[in-house]
Design an enzyme around this catalytic site. Structure first.
Site, PDB file in Angstrom:
ATOM      1  N   GLY A 116      28.974  35.245  39.934  1.00 48.98           N
ATOM      2  CA  GLY A 116      28.968  35.463  38.488  1.00 48.98           C
ATOM      3  C   GLY A 116      29.701  34.360  37.742  1.00 48.98           C
ATOM      4  O   GLY A 116      29.393  34.081  36.577  1.00 48.98           O
ATOM      5  N   GLU A 167      27.226  31.747  37.327  1.00 50.54           N
ATOM      6  CA  GLU A 167      26.230  32.232  36.350  1.00 50.54           C
ATOM      7  C   GLU A 167      26.780  32.163  34.925  1.00 50.54           C
ATOM      8  O   GLU A 167      26.068  31.797  33.989  1.00 50.54           O
ATOM      9  CB  GLU A 167      25.816  33.664  36.715  1.00 50.54           C
ATOM     10  CG  GLU A 167      24.993  33.694  38.005  1.00 50.54           C
ATOM     11  CD  GLU A 167      24.729  35.087  38.531  1.00 50.54           C
ATOM     12  OE1 GLU A 167      25.698  35.873  38.667  1.00 50.54           O
ATOM     13  OE2 GLU A 167      23.570  35.415  38.813  1.00 50.54           O
ATOM     14  N   ALA A 186      31.878  37.970  40.199  1.00 52.69           N
ATOM     15  CA  ALA A 186      32.147  39.321  39.710  1.00 52.69           C
ATOM     16  C   ALA A 186      33.227  39.930  40.597  1.00 52.69           C
ATOM     17  O   ALA A 186      33.411  39.509  41.742  1.00 52.69           O
ATOM     18  CB  ALA A 186      30.870  40.144  39.778  1.00 52.69           C
ATOM     19  N   GLU A 239      26.647  35.439  46.939  1.00 54.22           N
ATOM     20  CA  GLU A 239      26.389  36.881  46.989  1.00 54.22           C
ATOM     21  C   GLU A 239      25.709  37.302  48.280  1.00 54.22           C
ATOM     22  O   GLU A 239      25.919  38.404  48.780  1.00 54.22           O
ATOM     23  CB  GLU A 239      25.515  37.308  45.793  1.00 54.22           C
ATOM     24  CG  GLU A 239      26.199  37.217  44.441  1.00 54.22           C
ATOM     25  CD  GLU A 239      25.992  35.885  43.725  1.00 54.22           C
ATOM     26  OE1 GLU A 239      25.683  34.872  44.401  1.00 54.22           O
ATOM     27  OE2 GLU A 239      26.146  35.843  42.493  1.00 54.22           O
TER      28      GLU A 239
HETATM   29  C1  HXC Z   1      37.625  40.245  43.587  1.00 52.19           C
HETATM   30  C2  HXC Z   1      38.525  38.300  44.431  1.00 52.19           C
HETATM   31  C3  HXC Z   1      37.281  37.642  44.275  1.00 52.19           C
HETATM   32  C4  HXC Z   1      36.200  38.381  43.740  1.00 52.19           C
HETATM   33  C5  HXC Z   1      38.691  36.266  45.107  1.00 52.19           C
HETATM   34  N1  HXC Z   1      39.365  37.407  44.946  1.00 52.19           N
HETATM   35  N2  HXC Z   1      37.434  36.376  44.716  1.00 52.19           N
HETATM   36  N3  HXC Z   1      38.686  39.581  44.079  1.00 52.19           N
HETATM   37  N4  HXC Z   1      36.425  39.674  43.418  1.00 52.19           N
HETATM   38  N5  HXC Z   1      35.003  37.828  43.522  1.00 52.19           N
HETATM   39  C6  HXC Z   1      40.769  37.693  45.240  1.00 52.19           C
HETATM   40  C7  HXC Z   1      40.988  37.830  46.748  1.00 52.19           C
HETATM   41  O1  HXC Z   1      40.668  39.128  47.170  1.00 52.19           O
HETATM   42  C8  HXC Z   1      42.459  37.548  46.841  1.00 52.19           C
HETATM   43  O2  HXC Z   1      43.181  38.694  46.434  1.00 52.19           O
HETATM   44  C9  HXC Z   1      42.682  36.480  45.768  1.00 52.19           C
HETATM   45  O3  HXC Z   1      41.573  36.593  44.881  1.00 52.19           O
HETATM   46  C10 HXC Z   1      42.705  35.084  46.332  1.00 52.19           C
HETATM   47  O4  HXC Z   1      41.538  34.904  47.115  1.00 52.19           O
HETATM   48  P1  HXC Z   1      41.558  34.395  48.628  1.00 52.19           P
HETATM   49  O5  HXC Z   1      40.294  34.839  49.268  1.00 52.19           O
HETATM   50  O6  HXC Z   1      42.827  34.789  49.316  1.00 52.19           O
HETATM   51  O7  HXC Z   1      41.565  32.804  48.423  1.00 52.19           O
HETATM   52  P2  HXC Z   1      40.913  31.695  49.349  1.00 52.19           P
HETATM   53  O8  HXC Z   1      41.207  31.957  50.795  1.00 52.19           O
HETATM   54  O9  HXC Z   1      41.352  30.404  48.761  1.00 52.19           O
HETATM   55  O10 HXC Z   1      39.325  31.840  49.169  1.00 52.19           O
HETATM   56  C11 HXC Z   1      38.757  31.598  47.898  1.00 52.19           C
HETATM   57  C12 HXC Z   1      37.305  32.081  47.881  1.00 52.19           C
HETATM   58  C13 HXC Z   1      37.227  33.562  48.320  1.00 52.19           C
HETATM   59  C14 HXC Z   1      36.443  31.211  48.799  1.00 52.19           C
HETATM   60  C15 HXC Z   1      36.797  31.905  46.442  1.00 52.19           C
HETATM   61  O11 HXC Z   1      38.184  34.290  47.583  1.00 52.19           O
HETATM   62  C16 HXC Z   1      35.903  34.192  48.134  1.00 52.19           C
HETATM   63  O12 HXC Z   1      34.992  33.975  48.936  1.00 52.19           O
HETATM   64  N6  HXC Z   1      35.773  35.002  47.097  1.00 52.19           N
HETATM   65  C17 HXC Z   1      34.558  35.773  46.834  1.00 52.19           C
HETATM   66  C18 HXC Z   1      33.465  34.884  46.280  1.00 52.19           C
HETATM   67  C19 HXC Z   1      32.191  35.675  46.052  1.00 52.19           C
HETATM   68  O13 HXC Z   1      31.605  36.233  46.998  1.00 52.19           O
HETATM   69  N7  HXC Z   1      31.769  35.731  44.809  1.00 52.19           N
HETATM   70  C20 HXC Z   1      30.530  36.441  44.424  1.00 52.19           C
HETATM   71  C21 HXC Z   1      30.871  37.830  44.011  1.00 52.19           C
HETATM   72  S1  HXC Z   1      29.463  38.808  43.667  1.00 52.19           S
HETATM   73  P3  HXC Z   1      44.347  39.319  47.368  1.00 52.19           P
HETATM   74  O14 HXC Z   1      44.753  40.553  46.602  1.00 52.19           O
HETATM   75  O15 HXC Z   1      43.759  39.584  48.705  1.00 52.19           O
HETATM   76  O16 HXC Z   1      45.394  38.240  47.392  1.00 52.19           O
HETATM   77  C22 HXC Z   1      28.967  38.292  42.162  1.00 52.19           C
HETATM   78  C23 HXC Z   1      27.731  38.984  41.617  1.00 52.19           C
HETATM   79  C24 HXC Z   1      27.511  38.680  40.166  1.00 52.19           C
HETATM   80  O17 HXC Z   1      29.535  37.460  41.551  1.00 52.19           O
HETATM   81  C25 HXC Z   1      26.508  39.614  39.622  1.00 52.19           C
HETATM   82  C26 HXC Z   1      26.475  39.639  38.128  1.00 52.19           C
HETATM   83  C27 HXC Z   1      27.655  40.184  37.445  1.00 52.19           C
END
Ligand code: HXC
Length: 258
Positions: free
Chosen positions: A109, A112, A66, A132
Site C-alpha cells: 500500500g 500504491e 497496509a 503482498e
Molecule cells: C504492520 C509492520 C508492517 C506492516 C513493518 N511493520 N511493516 N506492521 N504492517 N506492513 C512493523 C514490524 O512488525 C515491526 O514491528 C516494525 O514495523 C519494524 O519492522 P521489521 O520487520 O522489524 O523491520 P525490518 O527487519 O527492517 O524489515 C522491514 C520490512 C518488513 C522488509 C519492510 O517489515 C516487511 O516485510 N514488512 C511488511 C511489508 C509488506 O508485506 N507490505 C505489504 C502489506 S499488505 P515490531 O512491533 O515487531 O517491532 C498491503 C496491501 C495493501 O500493503 C492493500 C490496500 C490497502
C-alpha cells in the site's frame, strides 16, 4: 489534531507537507492514518494558500504497506464493510499536485500510495515493491494497474508475482520515479519541485493535472477532446491574460489563481 501524520501547511511558499508519522511501524498504513491523509488533503485542496503538496515518510520508510496486524484477522465481509477504498478514492481525487518524497521502504500500500502521487523524488536508499504475494494476498489499492502502466507488463509481473523489491536506480530506469538524489536531499528536492509548480497558475496546473490523468482513464479521442476543452477554458482566466502579457512585456508573471 491528526495522530498518525504531521502537517505543515506552509513548508515553502504555497507548498504544504504531510509526513506519515508511525516510525516504529515503518509508517504502516492503518485505516486511521489513511483517513487522516484524506481529511487533510480535502482541507489543503480548499486552501488558497496551498498550490502543491509534498507527501513523505521518514528516512527509513515512506510506508511499508497496509497495516498487516490490523488486517490479519479480518474476513472478506469485514473488508467489504470497512470499505477502505472510498478513502483511497478520495485521496486519488486530490486536485492539487501531489509529490511523493520517498526514502527507505515504499511497499505494498505504501508503493500504491506513492503511485497515486503525481511525481516522485526518491532517495538513493529507496526500495519499492508489491510484496503482498508473500503474505497470501495481492495488491488491492491500484498496484496491479498503476505499476503495470508505469513499468510495463513484464516488470510489473515480476514484482507482483515474486514480491521482489527494486532499488531506486531500477525505479528510475523503469519510470516509477522522476529523480534519485542523496538521502540528505530527498525532501528538499521534492519541496523544490513543488515550489516550481507553485509559481505557475494554479488553475492551469489543476486543468493540466486532470488532463494528464485522463490519459490513463479514457480512449485517446475522448481524452484529446477533454484536453481541448480544458485548454479553451483557461482563456477565461485572468492568469492566462497575465501569463501571456508578462511574456510579451518580458517580465515574470504573477499568478493569482483567478
Ligand atoms: C504492520 C509492520 C508492517 C506492516 C513493518 N511493520 N511493516 N506492521 N504492517 N506492513 C512493523 C514490524 O512488525 C515491526 O514491528 C516494525 O514495523 C519494524 O519492522 P521489521 O520487520 O522489524 O523491520 P525490518 O527487519 O527492517 O524489515 C522491514 C520490512 C518488513 C522488509 C519492510 O517489515 C516487511 O516485510 N514488512 C511488511 C511489508 C509488506 O508485506 N507490505 C505489504 C502489506 S499488505 P515490531 O512491533 O515487531 O517491532 C498491503 C496491501 C495493501 O500493503 C492493500 C490496500 C490497502
Amino acid at each position: 489534531m491528526p495522530e498518525f501524520i504531521l502537517v505543515n501547511p506552509q513548508i515553502a511558499p504555497y507548498v504544504a507537507h504531510i509526513q506519515l508519522n508511525r516510525p516504529k511501524e515503518l509508517n504502516a498504513l492503518n485505516l486511521e492514518l489513511m483517513l487522516e491523509i484524506k481529511e487533510v488533503l480535502i482541507q489543503l485542496d480548499a486552501d488558497e494558500n496551498v498550490r502543491a503538496i509534498v507527501l513523505s515518510g521518514n528516512e527509513r520508510a515512506f510506508a511499508a504497506g497496509a497495516d498487516i496486524k490490523q488486517m490479519a484477522g479480518r474476513t472478506a465481509v469485514d473488508m467489504l464493510k470497512i470499505d477502505q477504498f472510498t478513502t483511497w478514492d478520495s485521496i486519488r481525487k486530490t486536485k492539487k499536485p501531489l509529490i511523493a518524497a520517498v526514502s527507505g521502504f515504499a511497499l505494498g500500500g505504501g508503493c500504491e500510495l506513492m503511485m497515486i502521487c503525481d511525481m516522485v523524488i526518491a532517495s538513493e536508499t529507496a526500495q519499492f515493491g508489491q510484496p503482498e504475494i508473500s503474505i497470501g494476498v495481492m495488491p488491492g489499492a491500484g498496484g496491479t494497474q498503476r505499476l503495470t502502466r508505469a513499468v510495463g507488463k513484464v516488470k510489473a509481473m515480476e514484482m507482483v508475482l515474486t514480491g521482489k523489491f527494486i532499488n531506486a536506480e531500477e525505479a528510475l530506469k523503469y519510470g516509477l520515479v522522476n529523480k534519485v538524489v542523496p538521502i540528505e536531499h530527498y525532501l528538499n528536492e521534492a519541496v523544490n519541485l513543488a515550489s516550481v509548480i507553485a509559481e505557475k497558475s494554479p488553475i492551469a496546473v489543476q486543468m493540466a493535472k486532470e488532463s494528464v490523468l485522463k490519459a490513463f482513464e479514457m480512449p485517446l479521442q475522448e481524452a484529446l477532446f477533454f484536453e481541448r476543452k480544458n485548454f479553451y477554458m483557461l482563456f477565461a482566466t485572468e492568469d492566462q491574460k497575465e501569463g501571456m502579457a508578462a511574456f510579451v512585456e518580458k517580465r515574470k508573471a504573477v499568478f493569482k489563481g483567478q
